[in-house]
Design a protein around this motif. Structure first.
Motif, PDB file in Angstrom:
ATOM      1  N   GLY A 195      -2.466   4.130  -4.490  1.00  0.00           N
ATOM      2  CA  GLY A 195      -3.114   3.195  -3.562  1.00  0.00           C
ATOM      3  C   GLY A 195      -2.304   1.927  -3.387  1.00  0.00           C
ATOM      4  N   GLU A 196      -2.868   0.807  -3.837  1.00  0.00           N
ATOM      5  CA  GLU A 196      -2.198  -0.489  -3.687  1.00  0.00           C
ATOM      6  C   GLU A 196      -1.505  -0.900  -4.971  1.00  0.00           C
ATOM      7  N   VAL A 197      -0.427  -1.648  -4.808  1.00  0.00           N
ATOM      8  CA  VAL A 197       0.293  -2.203  -5.946  1.00  0.00           C
ATOM      9  C   VAL A 197       0.670  -3.639  -5.609  1.00  0.00           C
ATOM     10  N   GLU A 198       0.479  -4.525  -6.578  1.00  0.00           N
ATOM     11  CA  GLU A 198       0.910  -5.901  -6.431  1.00  0.00           C
ATOM     12  C   GLU A 198       2.126  -6.103  -7.333  1.00  0.00           C
ATOM     13  N   ILE A 199       3.218  -6.549  -6.739  1.00  0.00           N
ATOM     14  CA  ILE A 199       4.421  -6.791  -7.513  1.00  0.00           C
ATOM     15  C   ILE A 199       4.793  -8.258  -7.431  1.00  0.00           C
ATOM     16  N   VAL A 200       5.439  -8.733  -8.496  1.00  0.00           N
ATOM     17  CA  VAL A 200       6.017 -10.068  -8.506  1.00  0.00           C
ATOM     18  C   VAL A 200       7.509  -9.864  -8.675  1.00  0.00           C
ATOM     19  N   ILE A 201       8.284 -10.403  -7.713  1.00  0.00           N
ATOM     20  CA  ILE A 201       9.735 -10.213  -7.765  1.00  0.00           C
ATOM     21  C   ILE A 201      10.460 -11.548  -7.773  1.00  0.00           C
ATOM     22  N   CYS A 202      11.664 -11.488  -8.272  1.00  0.00           N
ATOM     23  CA  CYS A 202      12.585 -12.609  -8.256  1.00  0.00           C
ATOM     24  C   CYS A 202      13.881 -12.066  -7.721  1.00  0.00           C
ATOM     25  N   GLY A 203      14.413 -12.688  -6.670  1.00  0.00           N
ATOM     26  CA  GLY A 203      15.618 -12.127  -6.102  1.00  0.00           C
ATOM     27  C   GLY A 203      16.586 -13.131  -5.583  1.00  0.00           C
ATOM     28  N   THR A 258       0.857  -1.185   0.000  1.00  0.00           N
ATOM     29  CA  THR A 258       0.000   0.000   0.000  1.00  0.00           C
ATOM     30  C   THR A 258       0.889   1.230   0.000  1.00  0.00           C
ATOM     31  N   CYS A 259       0.696   2.086  -0.988  1.00  0.00           N
ATOM     32  CA  CYS A 259       1.499   3.299  -1.120  1.00  0.00           C
ATOM     33  C   CYS A 259       1.248   4.229   0.059  1.00  0.00           C
ATOM     34  N   ASP A 260       2.298   4.895   0.507  1.00  0.00           N
ATOM     35  CA  ASP A 260       2.211   5.874   1.586  1.00  0.00           C
ATOM     36  C   ASP A 260       1.818   7.214   0.980  1.00  0.00           C
ATOM     37  N   ALA A 261       0.596   7.632   1.223  1.00  0.00           N
ATOM     38  CA  ALA A 261       0.083   8.876   0.641  1.00  0.00           C
ATOM     39  C   ALA A 261       0.846  10.097   1.143  1.00  0.00           C
ATOM     40  N   VAL A 268       8.826   1.593 -18.110  1.00  0.00           N
ATOM     41  CA  VAL A 268       8.695   1.182 -16.710  1.00  0.00           C
ATOM     42  C   VAL A 268       8.338   2.381 -15.834  1.00  0.00           C
ATOM     43  N   GLN A 269       8.984   3.523 -16.056  1.00  0.00           N
ATOM     44  CA  GLN A 269       8.667   4.717 -15.262  1.00  0.00           C
ATOM     45  C   GLN A 269       7.214   5.133 -15.457  1.00  0.00           C
ATOM     46  N   SER A 270       6.713   5.023 -16.670  1.00  0.00           N
ATOM     47  CA  SER A 270       5.324   5.381 -16.958  1.00  0.00           C
ATOM     48  C   SER A 270       4.356   4.453 -16.220  1.00  0.00           C
ATOM     49  N   ILE A 271       4.636   3.162 -16.217  1.00  0.00           N
ATOM     50  CA  ILE A 271       3.782   2.183 -15.532  1.00  0.00           C
ATOM     51  C   ILE A 271       3.773   2.454 -14.036  1.00  0.00           C
ATOM     52  N   ILE A 272       4.943   2.656 -13.463  1.00  0.00           N
ATOM     53  CA  ILE A 272       5.060   2.857 -12.026  1.00  0.00           C
ATOM     54  C   ILE A 272       4.431   4.183 -11.600  1.00  0.00           C
ATOM     55  N   SER A 273       4.640   5.226 -12.378  1.00  0.00           N
ATOM     56  CA  SER A 273       4.133   6.546 -11.990  1.00  0.00           C
ATOM     57  C   SER A 273       2.610   6.635 -12.041  1.00  0.00           C
ATOM     58  N   SER A 274       1.963   5.706 -12.722  1.00  0.00           N
ATOM     59  CA  SER A 274       0.503   5.733 -12.797  1.00  0.00           C
ATOM     60  C   SER A 274      -0.153   5.006 -11.615  1.00  0.00           C
ATOM     61  N   THR A 275       0.664   4.472 -10.717  1.00  0.00           N
ATOM     62  CA  THR A 275       0.150   3.708  -9.576  1.00  0.00           C
ATOM     63  C   THR A 275      -0.290   4.617  -8.437  1.00  0.00           C
TER      64      THR A 275
END
Length: 100
Positions: free
Chosen positions: A92-100, A11-14, A83-90
């Motif tokens: 509220g909530e964001v669901e990410i899938v990561i591999c690390g 959840t993004c910090d407003a 990627v910046q365009s996708i992220i900047s349009s978020t």
């Protein structure tokens, strides 16, 4: 995905004033070469985590993790700008899938 991944809901910090982290306390950069790729494939990676931010507090995301999806949108083969365009349009909530 043929390798271990994590699906994380954040959840993004407003109250966050940083425009580069979109309220999550992390910077994701696209258009970077995936280490070990045979054909120079590109992906998006976590390049910075802000101390005390949402991601830092959550504790499951690390600098260097590859971000495979952002709200269901695959980030592989996307340029830095895409990627910046996708992220900047978020918001509220964001669901990410990561591999690390």
């Amino acid at each position: 995905y043929p390798f271990p991944t994590k699906r994380i809901l954040l959840t993004c910090d407003a109250k966050s004033s940083a425009t580069t982290d979109n309220g999550l306390g992390m910077r994701v950069v696209g258009g970077l070469e995936i280490p070990g790729s045979r054909h120079g494939e590109i992906g998006a990676f976590v390049t910075e985590i802000s101390p005390g931010g949402v991601v830092d507090t959550h504790g499951e995301v690390q600098e260097g993790d590859q971000v495979l999806e952002w709200n269901g949108i695959q980030l592989n083969s996307k340029s830095f700008e895409e990627v910046q365009s996708i992220i900047s349009s978020t918001r509220g909530e964001v669901e990410i899938v990561i591999c690390g």
